[in-house]
Design an enzyme around this catalytic site. Structure first.
Site: not given
Ligand code: 26V
Length: 798
Positions: A345, A533-534, A539, A641, A645
Site C-alpha cells: 500500500h 485525509k491523513r 499529500k 480512496t 468517494k
Molecule cells: C506510512 C508511513 C510511515 C512512515 C512515514 C511515511 C508513511 C507514509 C504512509 C504510510 C502508510 C502506508 C500504508 C497506507 O496506509 N497506505 C494507503 O493505503 C490506501 C489503501 O490502499 C491507499 O489508498 C493510500 O494511497 C495509501 O497511502
C-alpha cells in the site's frame, strides 16, 4: 424474527421491558439504542449461523483478510439497510415517537484504523458479503482506536478514543475459541522428538470477539474476528502476576499510528504477532475439524496480507506445520507459499516496514529462526538464478545489517503481490520492487482499489441516491456499474437542476455542522473545495493552504481582484509524533482565523478545519463537496480512496496524475476533471537531475515569494517563529515534495475550476458524468478481480 412494523414494535417493547424493567415511554434513549442494536444483531445471527453451516457442509474455500486496521464506522443503520429492515424499524420507532436518527447518533464510530488502508479493509468486508463470497476479517480488538482529535487554539490535541464506552453490541465473545500465543523464552532442540521447542515463553491468551458482517440483500453473513489479549494460567514461575497482567493488557490497549516514534515499537511488533498467530491458529484448528490433516490447507484457505503488518503469519504457519504437525520444510513451504497473497500500500521507501533483528529474536525466538531459514534458502536460490550477482543479492536480502525487511519476506512467502492502482503497481514493478519482479515476474499484479457505493452513496447520501434511482432505477445499489446508465441523461437540464438542488441541500447540512462546531458562517453558494485525509507532507495540504494565502494576498493588495466565493474545508489527523504535520494543522487554523475575520475578503474566502475527521464525519463531508482535492506529489500516493468517494457524490477531482486519480481521469475524460502538476516521470527526472532549487521558484515567482514570506513575517501569527519549520522545509531543505514546482500549475487549475463552476448546468453535467463513471471504483469490482485472479472462491449458495 419480526416481519413487519407491528411485529417489530412488539419485539422492541418486549425487549425493553425484559432488559430494563420499563416501558418504551419510560426507557432512557441509550436503552432504546442498545435494544435496537441488539435486535438487529440477533436478526443478523440467523443468517450468520446459516452461512457458517453452508461453508462447512460444502467444504468451501474461504478467504481471510489479515489486517491491523478495520475502519468499520457505525454499523447500526448500515446493517439495517443491508438486511432490508430499515424502513420497518424507522416507522415502528416513529410510532413510539422515536426518531431513528437520534438513536443513530448515539453509536460511536468503530475507528480501528489510521486511514485509507483500514477503510479499504472495511469496504472489502461489505463487498465480500454482498457478493456472497466467504471472506472474513482478522484483526485486533483495540480498547481505544486512533485518538480523538480536538483543536485547541489551532493546535491538535489527542484524547483517547473510548469507542466502547456505551458497549459494543455487535461483538460476540468466544472464550472457548481462545488460543495461546507465546512470546520471549528460548528455543531448544529436543533430541527425542527431533523438533525445536519454544520454552520459558510468556504465554498470553488470545480470545476472539466475532462481529457479523452483513451482506446487502443476501443471506451471506461473514465474520470479522477481533482478538483480545487475556492472561493465561500458564504464567512464568516467580513472576509478578500484576506486572504480567499489565503487560497483557498493553497488547490490545491502543492502535498505533504506523508512523509514530520508536516508543511502543516493541509493543507494535507484539500486536502484529499476536493477532496474526491467533488468526492462523484458529484457521488451522477449524480446518482440522473438517479434514484429517493440513495437506489441503491452501486449497481451502487463502490469506490476504493487508500490507506487511501481518506478514509474521508466513513464518508462523511454517512453524505450526513443522513443529506441531511434523511436516518437512519443503512440504510446509509448498503449502505456505500457496496460501498467502500480499498487498503493498505504499511507495514511500521510509514507510516500508523493517524490524531490528535483535528485537525480533528476543520477542519471537522460534519465528525468527524460521525467518533465518527462509532467508538462507531464498538467497541460495537467487545466487543460483543470478549467477552470483552480489549487488542484486545485497538488494534483496530479507535479513541485512541487523534488520528484517518485512516486504521482502512478504514477497518471498506469497504467491501474489499486488499494488492498489495501476500507476502504483507499475512503479513497484519498474522501480521499488524491480529486483523482485525480475526474480518472480508472475507474482506481480494490479488490483485498483474501490469503495462501497452502499455506504458512500446509498447510505450517506440518500438524497442523491433517490435522484439516481428515479433516473435509472435501483439496480446500481447491487451493481454499481449500472451507474453508467446516467450517461444518457447527463445533458438533461431537469436532471442537472435537480442534482444542483440535492448538492445544495447537502452543502447546507455541512454548513449547519460547521456553524455548530466551528462557529463559522459559510456561504452554501460558494465553492466547497475539500481536502480530507491523513496529514502527510506528500499529500501536500500545505500546497492547498499556500494557495489560499496567495488568493487572500491578491485580494488584499488589489481591490479589483476578486475571486468566485470559495470555502476551503480541511479535515486531517496528524500522527502524534509528526511535528511538521501538526504545524501544518496550526497553520491552516491560523490562516482561517485571519481570513475568516477580515471583512474586506470574507464574503469571498472562508477556511474551515473540521476536527476529528473519521468515517462518520466523512459521511457528511463527501456529499457536500464541489471540488475534491487530490494533490499529492505524483508517484507518492499509492491509490487514494477518498477521491472515489467524492467522485460518486458528484464532486470534481482537482488533482495530480497520481494513484487512482490517473484512472479516474482516464474514465471521466480530461474535460470532466481538472488535472495539474508534474507527472510521475517528470518528478523522478527532476529529482534525479539535481536541478531542482526551491529558491529559484521563490526568486522568480512573486506570488510564491509573498506567500512563503508570510509564514515568517507575522502575517498569521504574532510569533514569527511559529511556522519557521515549514519555511525551512520548503526553502532550506529544498521542498522535498515539490510544492513550489507545482504551485503555478495549481493556481491555473484553481482558475479553471472557478471558471467551470460559473456555468451551473455545465458544472452539473460534469458532476453527473463523474457519478456515472464511478461504477468502476466500486469495491465490488475490486473484489471480483481478487476472486478471479488470486483467491479463486466460489459464491455461497443457500
Ligand atoms: C506510512 C508511513 C510511515 C512512515 C512515514 C511515511 C508513511 C507514509 C504512509 C504510510 C502508510 C502506508 C500504508 C497506507 O496506509 N497506505 C494507503 O493505503 C490506501 C489503501 O490502499 C491507499 O489508498 C493510500 O494511497 C495509501 O497511502
Amino acid at each position: 424474527m419480526f416481519k413487519n412494523k407491528e411485529e417489530f414494535k412488539f419485539e422492541f417493547s418486549r425487549r425493553i421491558i425484559e432488559s430494563y424493567g420499563r416501558t418504551v415511554e419510560e426507557a432512557h434513549i441509550t436503552e432504546k439504542f442498545l435494544t435496537l442494536e441488539t435486535m438487529v444483531r440477533d436478526y443478523a445471527s440467523v443468517n450468520w449461523a446459516t452461512t457458517k453451516s453452508v461453508v462447512k457442509n460444502n467444504e468451501q474455500k474461504q478467504m481471510h483478510y489479515f489486517s491491523m486496521e478495520f475502519l468499520m464506522g457505525r454499523l447500526l443503520v448500515n446493517n439495517m439497510m443491508n438486511l432490508g429492515i430499515y424502513d420497518i424499524a424507522k416507522e415502528g420507532l416513529a410510532d413510539y415517537g422515536i426518531n431513528i436518527h437520534d438513536l443513530e447518533e448515539l453509536e460511536s464510530d468503530a475507528g480501528l484504523g489510521n486511514g485509507g488502508l483500514g477503510r479499504l479493509a472495511a469496504c472489502f468486508m461489505d463487498s465480500l458479503a454482498s457478493l456472497d463470497y466467504p471472506g472474513h476479517g482478522n484483526s485486533i480488538r483495540y480498547e481505544y482506536g486512533l485518538f480523538k482529535q480536538k483543536i485547541e487554539n489551532g493546535y491538535q490535541i489527542e484524547l483517547p478514543d473510548q469507542w466502547m464506552k456505551t458497549g459494543f453490541m455487535w461483538e460476540v465473545r468466544k472464550p472457548k475459541h481462545r488460543v495461546p500465543v507465546k512470546f520471549f523464552g528460548r528455543v531448544v532442540w529436543n533430541e527425542s522428538t527431533g523438533r525445536w521447542e519454544h520454552v520459558d515463553a510468556v504465554v498470553v491468551n488470545a480470545v476472539p470477539y466475532d462481529v457479523p458482517v452483513v451482506g446487502n440483500d443476501t443471506t451471506t453473513t461473514n465474520t470479522l474476528r477481533l482478538w483480545s489479549a487475556e492472561p493465561s494460567d500458564d504464567i512464568p514461575a516467580n513472576s509478578d502476576f500484576r506486572q504480567y497482567v499489565q503487560n497483557v493488557r498493553d497488547i490490545c490497549q491502543c492502535l498505533y499510528p504506523d508512523d509514530s516514534t520508536p516508543a511502543g515499537k516493541m509493543l507494535r511488533l507484539k500486536q502484529e504477532y499476536f493477532f496474526t498467530a491467533a488468526g492462523i491458529a484458529a484457521i488451522v484448528k477449524a480446518h482440522l475439524r473438517v479434514y484429517p490433516n493440513l495437506d489441503n490447507f491452501h486449497e481451502k484457505n487463502v490469506i490476504q496480507l493487508n500490507d506487511t503488518h501481518p506478514v509474521l503469519a508466513i513464518p508462523e504457519l511454517m512453524r505450526i506445520l513443522i513443529d506441531e504437525h511434523n511436516y518437512e520444510w519443503e512440504d510446509a513451504w509448498d503449502i505456505v507459499t500457496q496460501t498467502f497473497a500480499y498487498t503493498n500500500h505504499t511507495i514511500l521507501a521510509e514507510a516500508l516496514e523493517t524490524w531490528p533483528i535483535s528485537t525480533m529474536q528476543t520477542l519471537l525466538p522460534r519465528v525468527y529462526q524460521i525467518i533465518e531459514e527462509i532467508h538462507r534458502r531464498f538467497i541460495g536460490y537467487v545466487k543460483e538464478v543470478s549467477h552470483r550477482d552480489q549487488e542484486l543479492i545485497d538488494r534483496v536480502m530479507i535479513l541485512r545489517d541487523g534488520t528484517v525487511y518485512m516486504a521482502r519476506l512478504a514477497i518471498v512467502g506469497s504467491f501474489s503481490v499486488n499494488g492498489v492502482a495501476q500507476l502504483h503497481t507499475d512503479i513497484l514493478k519498474e522501480r521499488e520492487l524491480k529486483d523482485f519482479c525480475d526474480i518472480f515476474p508472475n507474482k506481480f499484479n494490479n488490483k485498483t482499489n474501490g469503495v462501497t457505493h452502499r455506504r458512500w452513496l446509498a447510505y450517506s447520501n440518500p438524497q442523491l441516491a433517490s435522484l439516481i434511482t428515479e433516473t435509472i432505477g435501483d439496480t446500481w445499489v447491487k451493481k454499481p456499474e449500472h451507474l453508467e446508465d446516467i450517461m444518457e441523461h447527463v445533458k438533461d437540464p431537469i436532471l442537472q437542476n435537480r442534482f444542483l438542488d440535492v448538492k445544495r441541500e447537502r452543502k447546507q447540512i455541512l454548513a449547519d455542522y460547521i456553524k455548530e462546531h466551528n462557529g463559522i458562517e459559510v456561504n452554501v453558494d460558494s465553492i466547497f473545495d475539500i481536502q480530507v485525509k491523513r496529514l502527510h507532507a506528500y499529500k501536500r495540504q500545505l500546497l492547498n493552504i499556500l494557495h489560499v494565502i496567495y488568493e487572500y494576498q491578491e485580494m488584499k493588495s488589489n481591490p479589483n481582484y476578486r475571486i468566485y466565493p470559495h470555502t476551503y474545508i480541511f479535515g486531517a489527523k496528524a500522527a502524534s509524533a509528526y511535528y511538521f504535520a501538526k504545524k501544518v494543522i496550526k497553520l491552516i487554523n491560523s490562516v482561517a482565523d485571519v481570513v475568516n475575520n477580515d471583512p474586506e475578503t470574507n464574503q469571498y474566502l472562508k477556511v474551515v478545519f473540521l476536527e476529528n475527521y473519521g468515517v462518520t464525519l466523512a459521511e457528511k463531508i463527501m456529499p457536500a463537496a464541489d471540488v475534491s482535492e487530490q494533490i499529492s506529489t505524483a508517484g507518492k500516493e499509492a491509490s487514494g480512496t477518498g477521491n472515489m468517494k467524492f467522485m460518486m457524490n458528484g464532486a470534481i477531482t482537482l488533482g495530480t496524475l497520481d494513484g487512482a486519480n490517473v484512472e479516474i481521469s482516464e474514465r471521466v475524460g480530461d474535460e470532466n476533471c481538472v488535472i495539474f502538476g508534474l507527472k510521475d516521470q517528470e518528478v523522478k527526472d527532476l529529482k534525479a537531475s539535481g536541478n531542482y532549487h526551491a529558491w529559484d521558484y521563490y526568486n522568480n515567482d512573486m506570488r510564491i515569494r509573498r506567500a512563503v514570506d508570510s509564514l515568517v513575517n507575522g502575517t498569521f501569527h504574532e510569533n514569527k517563529e511559529e511556522f519557521r519549520v515549514i519555511f525551512e522545509e520548503l526553502m532550506n531543505r529544498n521542498d522535498e515534495y515539490l510544492l513550489l514546482a507545482d504551485f503555478a500549475s495549481y493556481v491555473d487549475a484553481q482558475h479553471r475550476v472557478a471558471t467551470l463552476y460559473q456555468d451551473k448546468n455545465k458544472w452539473a453535467e460534469i458532476c453527473l458524468v463523474n457519478i456515472a463513471k464511478s461504477g468502476f471504483f466500486s469495491s465490488d469490482r475490486t473484489i471480483e478481480q481478487y476472486v478471479h485472479d488470486i483467491w479463486h472462491l466460489e459464491k455461497l449458495k443457500f
